[in-house]
Scaffold this motif. Structure first.
Motif, short mmCIF file in Angstrom:
data_model
loop_
_atom_site.label_atom_id
_atom_site.label_comp_id
_atom_site.label_asym_id
_atom_site.label_seq_id
_atom_site.Cartn_x
_atom_site.Cartn_y
_atom_site.Cartn_z
N HIS A 41 -22.97 8.03 17.79
CA HIS A 41 -21.70 7.78 17.11
C HIS A 41 -21.91 6.94 15.85
O HIS A 41 -21.08 6.99 14.93
CB HIS A 41 -20.71 7.08 18.05
CG HIS A 41 -21.11 5.70 18.45
ND1 HIS A 41 -22.02 5.46 19.45
CD2 HIS A 41 -20.74 4.49 17.97
CE1 HIS A 41 -22.17 4.15 19.59
NE2 HIS A 41 -21.43 3.53 18.69
N THR B 266 -16.40 12.10 10.21
CA THR B 266 -15.51 12.02 11.36
C THR B 266 -14.25 12.83 11.10
O THR B 266 -13.93 13.17 9.95
CB THR B 266 -15.12 10.56 11.66
OG1 THR B 266 -14.61 9.96 10.47
CG2 THR B 266 -16.30 9.77 12.17
N ILE C 132 -7.92 10.41 11.84
CA ILE C 132 -7.15 9.95 12.98
C ILE C 132 -5.86 10.74 13.15
O ILE C 132 -5.34 10.88 14.26
CB ILE C 132 -6.86 8.43 12.86
CG1 ILE C 132 -6.32 7.89 14.19
CG2 ILE C 132 -5.92 8.15 11.70
CD1 ILE C 132 -6.21 6.39 14.23
N ARG D 175 -5.54 11.58 17.53
CA ARG D 175 -4.85 10.31 17.74
C ARG D 175 -5.51 9.43 18.80
O ARG D 175 -5.26 8.23 18.85
CB ARG D 175 -3.39 10.58 18.14
CG ARG D 175 -2.55 11.20 17.03
CD ARG D 175 -2.32 10.22 15.90
NE ARG D 175 -1.47 10.79 14.85
CZ ARG D 175 -1.09 10.13 13.76
NH1 ARG D 175 -1.50 8.88 13.59
NH2 ARG D 175 -0.32 10.71 12.85
N SER D 176 -6.37 9.98 19.63
CA SER D 176 -7.00 9.19 20.70
C SER D 176 -8.39 8.68 20.32
O SER D 176 -9.10 8.16 21.17
CB SER D 176 -7.11 10.03 21.97
OG SER D 176 -7.97 11.16 21.76
N VAL D 177 -8.75 8.78 19.04
CA VAL D 177 -10.11 8.44 18.64
C VAL D 177 -10.45 6.98 18.93
O VAL D 177 -11.60 6.65 19.25
CB VAL D 177 -10.35 8.77 17.15
CG1 VAL D 177 -9.50 7.88 16.24
CG2 VAL D 177 -11.83 8.65 16.79
N ASN D 178 -9.48 6.08 18.83
CA ASN D 178 -9.76 4.67 19.08
C ASN D 178 -9.76 4.32 20.57
O ASN D 178 -10.11 3.20 20.95
CB ASN D 178 -8.74 3.78 18.35
CG ASN D 178 -8.99 3.76 16.86
OD1 ASN D 178 -10.14 3.80 16.42
ND2 ASN D 178 -7.93 3.72 16.07
N GLU D 179 -9.39 5.26 21.40
CA GLU D 179 -9.45 5.05 22.84
C GLU D 179 -10.83 5.44 23.38
O GLU D 179 -11.40 4.76 24.23
CB GLU D 179 -8.37 5.87 23.54
CG GLU D 179 -6.94 5.49 23.11
CD GLU D 179 -5.91 6.48 23.62
OE1 GLU D 179 -6.24 7.25 24.55
OE2 GLU D 179 -4.80 6.52 23.06
N PHE E 222 -14.24 7.61 21.54
CA PHE E 222 -14.79 8.50 20.52
C PHE E 222 -15.80 9.43 21.19
O PHE E 222 -16.94 9.08 21.43
CB PHE E 222 -15.47 7.69 19.42
CG PHE E 222 -16.03 8.54 18.31
CD1 PHE E 222 -15.36 9.67 17.85
CD2 PHE E 222 -17.24 8.21 17.72
CE1 PHE E 222 -15.88 10.44 16.83
CE2 PHE E 222 -17.77 8.98 16.70
CZ PHE E 222 -17.09 10.09 16.25
#
Length: 492
Positions: free
Chosen positions: A135, A175, A178, A182-186, A188
């Motif tokens: 990542h 990447t 977002i 929308r769930s990328v910060n939950e 990756f």
């Protein structure tokens, strides 16, 4: 940068901060020049040759090339290196005191067929190498480095291997915005095959017709395996015709240069700390050890460094730690009649076994510094800190090779060098990584050691600026005084 209240035309200079330790500065230059194992080996070779080390070749006899007090090196595959100094009082069967490290780091490798296009983009198909934190490779300014096999200009039937290091951003693994995830910060999450492929350019503007076919061995030809624009770029970098390119091994790397950081420049932010830090320190220490002429005059052993490729993928290769690379040197020197050395009636196999029994290896890698945000993953009393000295690494399951005898001996070396040591062992509920130490300890006494760092296997890692000098001083004292220290301990 404009200070609040100052006129818009007043541009203030950036603060450089406190001085960076000299050894740390030299390491930063080393790692910047070494984006691949080929370049790391070349960087160490340049240091050795500048210090008067003479190149040897494995396919040739060494009988008439070696002498007491001499300094030598040899390479294998351009990605592994052994260098050694013969003590003035060396005799066949005496020990070899070694520092072992590895030149490779996790990265993305260009595939043998890399030509890939999608949605109007040129892409370069890559494969993951080692256990990287993949990542961290997203949204980085990436470029290419490695080696290229080309036809020699002076003889069409002769071919040479050339190193290439393209020093400008070429590729990027972007990447997804977002807004579209929308769930990328939950969490990756990504597919390493489909979503870790970098973009190289735009197809319409850059992809020219295929290069003329060459006489290169293999089908398909290079022009149909890789984007012609990529081949043209490589040819330009090397100053050769496109059709002279026969094959290559290329890796991606982050073009952002390594640097010192922190309030007092106490950190180094750099790629490939694991394990080019050890390669640099071992090379510099071996060179520094021969400056002490008296120590070389009195030395009964051989002092050596072994920098191996392929540790990150198991060391099972012709140039890895499980190969004959190191032991062939010990075998040759154990029974070699070096001019001036005492003669012996023992057989070559017996001398080899005697030499192994008297030898000692420091398996030098890196260690896990305690992380302020994840301190609970460390055992309570074994939490190494940066800039507090190298770390002795122990594991009862033999993922590390250290034991009471080898750690005791290294502590004696550290005491003489004035270098502090720390200790590390993983928690029982945490898996343990490994090093080249356990496999090499099958033949010689071994201790595992590493400088503490954060972000291990990331594209950018963090280590302590002062720890570079600590490790060099420790290795130098090891080369200088281990004969004497080893004689103080009596263990059957």
């Amino acid at each position: 940068m404009v200070r609040s209240g100052a006129s818009p035309q007043t541009v203030l200079p950036m603060s450089k901060g406190p001085a960076i330790p000299a050894a740390a500065q030299r390491f930063l230059k080393y790692v910047e020049a070494s984006p691949t194992p080929f370049h790391a080996t070349a960087s160490s070779v340049a240091m050795l040759e500048n210090a008067g080390f003479v190149q040897l070749h494995e396919h040739q006899s060494w009988d008439e090339k070696l002498f007491l007090g001499g300094r030598y090196y040899y390479q294998r595959n351009q990605s592994s290196l052994v260098a050694f100094v013969v003590g003035k009082k060396y005799a066949p069967g005496h020990g070899v005191h070694m520092v072992g490290a590895h030149t490779d780091s996790p990265n993305l490798r260009v595939r043998p067929v890399s030509k890939k296009s999608k949605e109007g983009y040129l892409q370069c198909s890559v494969e993951t190498y080692g256990g990287g934190q993949w990542h961290t490779w997203f949204d980085r300014d990436l470029s290419l480095a490695g080696r290229v096999i080309v036809a020699a200009n002076d003889a069409p039937s002769r071919f040479v291997s050339r190193l290439v290091h393209i020093r400008r951003p070429l590729l990027r693994v972007p990447t997804l915005a977002i807004h579209l995830n929308r769930s990328v910060n939950e969490a990756f999450k990504f597919n390493q095959e489909d979503q870790l492929q970098p973009i190289l350019g735009l197809a319409e503007s850059l992809n020219q017709p295929a290069a003329p076919a060459s006489d290169a061995v293999g089908v398909p030809a290079m022009g149909s395996k890789h984007h012609p624009a990529l081949l043209a770029l490589l040819a330009s970098e090397l100053g050769v015709a496109v059709e002279a390119i026969e094959d290559f091994e290329l890796s991606l790397y982050d073009t952002n240069p390594p640097t010192a950081g922190g309030l007092h420049n106490e950190f180094l932010f750099a790629p490939r700390v694991d394990n080019q830090m050890s390669c640099f320190c071992a090379t510099e220490a071996l060179i520094a050890s021969v400056v002490d002429i008296d120590a070389v005059e009195q030395a009964k052993s051989i002092r050596a460094i072994a920098l191996f490729d392929h540790e990150e993928v198991g060391s099972v290769s012709h140039q890895g730690a499980e190969s004959s690379l190191l032991w062939s040197m010990v075998h040759r020197l154990a029974g070699l009649a070096v001019p001036g050395a005492p003669s012996t009636s023992a057989s070559a196999p017996e001398l080899f076994e005697q030499s192994l029994a008297r030898s000692f290896l420091i398996s030098s890698d890196t260690a896990h510094a305690v992380h302020p945000n994840y301190a609970s993953v460390h055992e309570e009393h074994l939490r190494p800190k940066m800039n507090a000295g190298p770390v002795l690494k122990t594991n009862a399951k033999q993922r590390y090779a250290s034991n009471a005898v080898t750690t005791f001996l290294l502590r004696r070396v550290a005491k003489r060098a004035g270098v502090p040591l720390q200790e590390f062992e993983v928690r029982n509920d945490c898996p343990c990584g490994s090093t080249i130490g356990p496999m090499l300890s099958k033949a010689v006494r071994t201790v595992d050691l590493g400088n503490p760092q954060l972000s291990m296997h990331s594209i950018r890692e963090v280590c302590g600026a002062i720890d570079v000098d600590y490790k060099i001083r420790l290795f130098r004292e090891f080369f200088r005084s281990f004969d004497e220290i080893d004689a103080e301990l009596h263990v059957d």
